[in-house]
Motif scaffolding. Structure first.
Motif, mmCIF file in Angstrom:
data_model
loop_
_atom_site.group_PDB
_atom_site.id
_atom_site.type_symbol
_atom_site.label_atom_id
_atom_site.label_comp_id
_atom_site.label_asym_id
_atom_site.label_seq_id
_atom_site.Cartn_x
_atom_site.Cartn_y
_atom_site.Cartn_z
ATOM 1 N N ALA A 314 0.843 -1.206 -0.057
ATOM 2 C CA ALA A 314 0.005 0.022 0.022
ATOM 3 C C ALA A 314 0.852 1.472 -0.160
ATOM 4 C CB ALA A 314 -0.968 -0.166 1.148
ATOM 5 N N ALA A 315 2.157 1.180 0.513
ATOM 6 C CA ALA A 315 2.676 2.368 0.594
ATOM 7 C C ALA A 315 3.572 2.856 -0.529
ATOM 8 C CB ALA A 315 3.667 2.331 1.951
ATOM 9 N N ALA A 316 4.063 1.717 -1.289
ATOM 10 C CA ALA A 316 5.121 1.944 -2.199
ATOM 11 C C ALA A 316 4.744 2.935 -3.230
ATOM 12 C CB ALA A 316 5.311 0.784 -2.794
ATOM 13 N N PRO A 317 3.370 3.142 -3.672
ATOM 14 C CA PRO A 317 3.005 4.007 -4.756
ATOM 15 C C PRO A 317 2.971 5.500 -4.236
ATOM 16 C CG PRO A 317 1.340 2.252 -4.689
ATOM 17 C CD PRO A 317 2.150 2.180 -3.368
ATOM 18 N N PHE A 318 2.731 5.814 -2.672
ATOM 19 C CA PHE A 318 3.230 6.968 -2.400
ATOM 20 C C PHE A 318 4.605 7.445 -2.143
ATOM 21 C CE2 PHE A 318 -0.925 5.694 -0.352
ATOM 22 C CZ PHE A 318 -1.757 6.721 -0.340
ATOM 23 N N ALA A 319 5.329 6.517 -2.023
ATOM 24 C CA ALA A 319 6.765 6.948 -2.013
ATOM 25 C C ALA A 319 7.385 7.143 -3.432
ATOM 26 C CB ALA A 319 7.576 5.771 -1.353
ATOM 27 N N ALA A 320 6.692 6.540 -4.367
ATOM 28 C CA ALA A 320 7.283 6.813 -5.621
ATOM 29 C C ALA A 320 6.610 8.312 -6.043
ATOM 30 C CB ALA A 320 6.646 5.525 -6.732
ATOM 31 N N ALA A 321 5.329 8.437 -6.063
ATOM 32 C CA ALA A 321 4.718 9.604 -6.334
ATOM 33 C C ALA A 321 5.480 10.698 -5.496
ATOM 34 C CB ALA A 321 3.335 9.813 -5.753
ATOM 35 N N PHE A 322 5.866 10.693 -4.354
ATOM 36 C CA PHE A 322 6.403 12.017 -3.919
ATOM 37 C C PHE A 322 7.745 12.161 -4.262
ATOM 38 C CE2 PHE A 322 3.580 11.021 0.323
ATOM 39 C CZ PHE A 322 2.706 11.785 -0.168
ATOM 40 N N LEU A 323 8.473 10.976 -4.839
ATOM 41 C CA LEU A 323 9.929 11.224 -5.339
ATOM 42 C C LEU A 323 10.096 11.694 -6.699
ATOM 43 C CD1 LEU A 323 11.359 7.890 -4.145
ATOM 44 C CD2 LEU A 323 12.096 10.152 -3.428
ATOM 45 N N ALA A 355 10.337 11.747 1.466
ATOM 46 C CA ALA A 355 9.823 10.526 0.785
ATOM 47 C C ALA A 355 11.122 9.534 0.807
ATOM 48 C CB ALA A 355 9.487 10.805 -0.638
ATOM 49 N N VAL A 356 12.267 9.772 1.076
ATOM 50 C CA VAL A 356 13.477 9.021 0.944
ATOM 51 C C VAL A 356 13.241 8.012 2.200
ATOM 52 C CG1 VAL A 356 15.889 8.856 1.365
ATOM 53 C CG2 VAL A 356 14.933 10.469 -0.034
ATOM 54 N N GLY A 357 12.720 8.491 3.133
ATOM 55 C CA GLY A 357 12.445 7.697 4.548
ATOM 56 C C GLY A 357 11.094 7.287 4.638
ATOM 57 N N LEU A 358 10.110 7.334 3.702
ATOM 58 C CA LEU A 358 8.957 7.082 3.929
ATOM 59 C C LEU A 358 8.694 5.379 4.037
ATOM 60 C CD1 LEU A 358 5.939 7.653 4.014
ATOM 61 C CD2 LEU A 358 5.739 7.621 1.563
ATOM 62 N N PRO A 359 9.253 4.459 3.222
ATOM 63 C CA PRO A 359 9.165 3.131 3.546
ATOM 64 C C PRO A 359 9.309 2.757 4.861
ATOM 65 C CG PRO A 359 10.230 3.470 1.444
ATOM 66 C CD PRO A 359 10.251 4.997 2.153
ATOM 67 N N ALA A 360 10.747 3.425 5.327
ATOM 68 C CA ALA A 360 10.916 2.844 6.896
ATOM 69 C C ALA A 360 10.111 3.328 7.906
ATOM 70 C CB ALA A 360 12.322 3.414 7.133
ATOM 71 N N LEU A 447 9.927 -3.083 -7.952
ATOM 72 C CA LEU A 447 9.907 -2.862 -9.413
ATOM 73 C C LEU A 447 8.785 -2.212 -10.078
ATOM 74 C CD1 LEU A 447 11.799 -6.272 -10.396
ATOM 75 C CD2 LEU A 447 12.545 -3.841 -10.498
ATOM 76 N N SER A 448 7.808 -2.795 -9.591
ATOM 77 C CA SER A 448 6.251 -2.382 -9.991
ATOM 78 C C SER A 448 5.992 -0.897 -9.746
ATOM 79 C CB SER A 448 5.314 -2.952 -9.138
ATOM 80 O OG SER A 448 5.247 -4.479 -9.456
ATOM 81 N N ALA A 449 6.350 -0.306 -8.356
ATOM 82 C CA ALA A 449 6.395 1.099 -7.900
ATOM 83 C C ALA A 449 7.071 1.855 -9.238
ATOM 84 C CB ALA A 449 6.677 1.387 -6.548
ATOM 85 N N GLY A 450 8.477 1.410 -9.184
ATOM 86 C CA GLY A 450 9.448 2.182 -10.184
ATOM 87 C C GLY A 450 8.766 2.254 -11.632
ATOM 88 N N ILE A 451 8.315 1.030 -12.115
ATOM 89 C CA ILE A 451 7.743 1.329 -13.425
ATOM 90 C C ILE A 451 6.502 2.429 -13.351
ATOM 91 C CG2 ILE A 451 6.330 0.031 -15.197
ATOM 92 C CD1 ILE A 451 7.921 -2.499 -14.386
ATOM 93 N N ALA A 452 5.710 2.254 -12.120
ATOM 94 C CA ALA A 452 4.555 3.199 -12.346
ATOM 95 C C ALA A 452 5.047 4.578 -12.150
ATOM 96 C CB ALA A 452 3.762 2.821 -11.269
ATOM 97 N N ALA A 453 6.222 4.928 -11.534
ATOM 98 C CA ALA A 453 6.675 6.317 -11.212
ATOM 99 C C ALA A 453 7.374 6.726 -12.466
ATOM 100 C CB ALA A 453 7.979 6.239 -10.370
ATOM 101 N N THR A 454 7.933 5.831 -13.230
ATOM 102 C CA THR A 454 8.565 6.095 -14.874
ATOM 103 C C THR A 454 7.369 6.602 -15.615
ATOM 104 O OG1 THR A 454 10.357 4.588 -14.317
ATOM 105 C CG2 THR A 454 9.773 5.483 -16.744
#
Length: 508
Positions: A314-323, A355-360, A447-454
Motif C-alpha cells: 500500500a505504501a510503495a505508490p506514495f513513496a514513488a509519487a512523492f519522489l 519520501a526517502v525515508g517513507l518506507p522505513a 519494481l512495480s512502483a518504479g515502473i509506475a513512477a516512470t
C-alpha cells in the motif's frame, strides 16, 4: 485482520482527506508567511506533548497491559485497572497544563528561539499556543479511551475522531472575521475540537462497556507494571519528539516561510503514515498481544508478516509519487490565494526528502510490535534514542546549507536506522520471523512502483500542457489523471506478479 485494518484506514483516509481540505483553506487564508509560522508552532507544541504522553507512551505500554489483565482476570479487573490509569493520567495532564500556561513565553522561546528576533511573530505564537494547549488535556484522555476500544476490537470511533479537528478548523476559518486574526480563529478551532473528540470517544467507550471513570488513585501490582513499562515508553516517545523539537527550533531560525514549507510537506507525507502505518499498527498490536498472551507465537508471527506485506504494497505508490512529482503535487493541492509558486517549490523539495525515508517510517510500527506485544518498552526506547541522536546530529549539519529539506532528509535517515536496529534485535531474540517469500514480495513491489513512477514522470509534462487552458484547477486535474494512470499501472503489475508468484497468501 484485513477487515479491521480497512475500517481504521477508511476512517483515517476520510480524516486525511478532510485534513487536506483544511490545509487548502489554511494555505489560502494564512499562506506560508508569519501568520502560518506562528499557528504551526501553536499546533505543533501541544501535539509534541500529546505524542509523548498520549499516542506514543500510552499506546505502547497500556494496550499490552490492559489486554493481559483482561485475559488473566476478566473484564471487571481490566476496567478497574483502566479507571486507575485514567485518573493518574488526568492528574498529570492538569499539572502539566497548570505549569505550561503561565510559562508559555519561556516555552515558546525555548522551542522556537528564532521567533524571539521578531517580537510580533513571537507574541502571536505565545497567544495562539495558550489557546491550543488545552487540546492536549482532552486528546490524552481520548487516547486512553481509544486504547480501551482498540483492545476490544472497536476501532471506528478512534479512527474517526481526528475528522472533528479538521471540521472545526475549517468552520473556525469560515468565521475568522469574528476574531482578531484568522490565526486566532484557527487556534480556537483546535481547542474546541479537543472537547468534541473527547465527547465522541467517551460515548463510544460507554456503549462498548469500556469507558473509564474517575476513581481513588491506587497503585496496585497491575498499575505498577504499567508504570514500569510506561517510563521507558515515555522516554522512547520523547526521543522521537526530540527530533521534532529540533525541527521546530531549527526551522524557527530559517527565513519566514521555512517553517510553513515543513508543515505543508509533512501534511502530505503523513497521509500514508496515517492511512497505512497507523491503521495497520493499531490493529496489529492488540492482535499480537492477545496471541503472545495465549502462548500462540506462530499466530503472532503470521499477523506481523501479513501487516508488513500489506504495508509495503500500500505504501510503495506514495513513496514513488512523492519522489517523482513532489512540487507538482504540492502546487496542485495548495497553490492558491497567498500560497504562491515559490512556496510550492520550497514545500516540494521538503516532500522529496521526506519520501526517502517513507518506507522505513511506515514499517516501524509493524516492527516495534515485536517488542511491545511482549511488554518490552525498554528496547524500542533505546533504539529510538540512538536513531534520534543520529537524526539530530544530521539536522545540525545540514540545515545551514540545505534548509528545510536538510531537516527532512535527517528525519529520513533516522527512520532507516530505527527500523534496521529494531529488525536486527527482534531477529536475534526470535521475536520476529519474516516469511521466506518476503524478499521476493519486496522486489516485486519495488519494481512495480518504479515502473509506475516512470510512467507518471513521462506523462506529467504532456498532461499538464494539455490541461493548461482548462478553467477549473488544471493542476489538480492533471495530478489526478497522472496518479490514476500510475496507480492502475502499479496495481496491474504488482498484483498480477504477486498472484503469479503465489504470494497472494501474504495479503489474505
Amino acid at each position: 485482520m484485513l477487515k479491521k485494518i480497512l475500517s481504521v484506514s477508511g476512517f483515517t483516509l476520510l480524516s486525511r482527506l478532510t485534513g487536506f481540505a483544511r490545509d487548502i483553506v489554511l494555505a489560502a487564508v494564512l499562506g506560508a508567511g508569519a501568520l502560518m509560522d506562528a499557528f504551526s508552532v501553536a499546533l505543533r507544541l501541544p501535539n509534541h506533548f500529546r505524542t509523548i504522553f498520549g499516542e506514543g507512551a500510552v499506546n505502547q505500554a497500556y494496550i499490552p497491559a490492559f489486554t493481559k489483565v483482561r485475559e488473566r482476570s476478566g473484564n471487571a479487573a481490566s476496567m478497574q485497572f483502566s479507571d486507575r490509569v485514567f485518573t493518574l493520567n488526568l492528574i498529570v495532564q492538569l499539572a502539566l497544563l497548570g505549569l505550561a500556561l503561565p510559562f508559555m513565553p519561556e516555552l515558546v522561546r525555548l522551542l522556537a528561539p528564532g521567533f524571539s528576533g521578531d517580537p510580533e511573530r513571537f507574541a502571536l505564537a505565545v497567544t495562539l499556543t495558550r489557546i491550543t494547549f488545552p487540546y492536549l488535556l482532552f486528546i490524552t484522555l481520548v487516547t486512553l479511551l481509544s486504547s480501551n476500544l482498540n483492545a476490544v476490537d472497536r476501532f471506528a470511533a478512534a479512527a474517526a475522531a481526528p475528522i472533528l479537528l479538521n471540521i472545526c478548523l475549517i468552520a473556525a476559518l469560515g468565521v475568522a472575521f469574528l476574531f482578531p486574526s484568522a490565526a486566532h480563529a484557527a487556534a480556537w478551532g483546535v481547542a474546541v475540537a479537543g472537547v468534541l473528540e473527547w465527547l465522541l470517544l467517551w460515548g463510544a467507550a460507554r456503549r462498548a462497556g469500556v469507558s473509564a471513570a474517575l476513581t481513588r488513585p491506587r497503585i496496585d501490582g497491575d498499575v505498577r507494571g504499567f508504570l514500569k513499562a510506561f517510563g521507558p515508553a515515555v522516554i522512547g516517545s520523547a526521543g522521537v519528539q526530540i527530533a521534532l523539537f529540533a525541527d521546530t527550533i531549527i526551522a524557527s531560525l530559517l527565513p519566514a516561510g521555512g517553517y510553513s514549507a515543513l508543515y505543508y510537506a509533512e501534511r502530505l507525507y503523513q497521509l500514508p503514515i496515517g492511512v497505512i502505518a497507523i491503521g495497520v499498527g493499531t490493529v496489529l498490536l492488540p492482535t499480537m498481544s492477545r496471541a503472545v498472551a495465549a502462548g500462540d507465537e506462530p499466530r503472532a508471527e503470521r499477523a506481523q508478516n501479513r501487516a508488513i506485506a500489506l504495508t509495503l504494497v500500500a505504501a510503495a505508490p506514495f513513496a514513488a509519487a512523492f519522489l517523482v512529482l513532489p512540487e507538482m503535487i504540492v502546487a496542485a493541492l495548495f497553490e492558491r490565494g497567498r500560497f504562491d509558486a515559490s512556496a510550492s517549490a520550497a514545500a516540494g523539495s521538503v516532500l522529496f526528502a521526506y519520501a526517502v525515508g517513507l518506507p522505513a517510517i511506515v514499517l516501524i510500527r509493524s516492527q516495534v510490535a515485536s517488542f511491545l506485544s511482549r511488554g518490552d518498552t525498554m528496547t524500542p526506547m533505546l533504539v529510538s534514542l540512538g536513531a534520534i541522536a543520529v537524526n539530530v546530529g544530521l539536522k545540525l549539519l545540514l540545515w545551514r546549507d540545505h534548509g528545510a529539506p536538510g531537516l527532512a532528509l535527517a528525519t529520513a535517515a533516522g527512520a532507516w536506522i530505527n527500523l534496521g536496529a529494531l529488525h536486527v534485535l527482534a531477529l536475534r531474540r526470535g521475536w520476529t520471523s519474516p516469511d521466506r517469500a518476503m524478499p521476493l514480495l519486496i522486489l516485486i513491489v519495488g519494481l512495480s512502483a518504479g515502473i509506475a513512477a516512470t510512467v507518471a514522470r513521462l506523462v506529467a509534462g504532456p498532461v499538464g500542457r494539455a490541461l493548461a487552458g482548462f478553467p477549473y484547477e488544471p493542476r489538480l486535474i492533471a495530478v489526478g489523471v497522472i496518479c490514476l494512470l500510475a496507480a492502475t499501472v502499479y496495481a496491474v503489475i504488482a498484483l498480477g506478479a504477486l498472484r503469479a508468484a503465489r504470494l497472494w497468501r501474504l495479503l489474505r
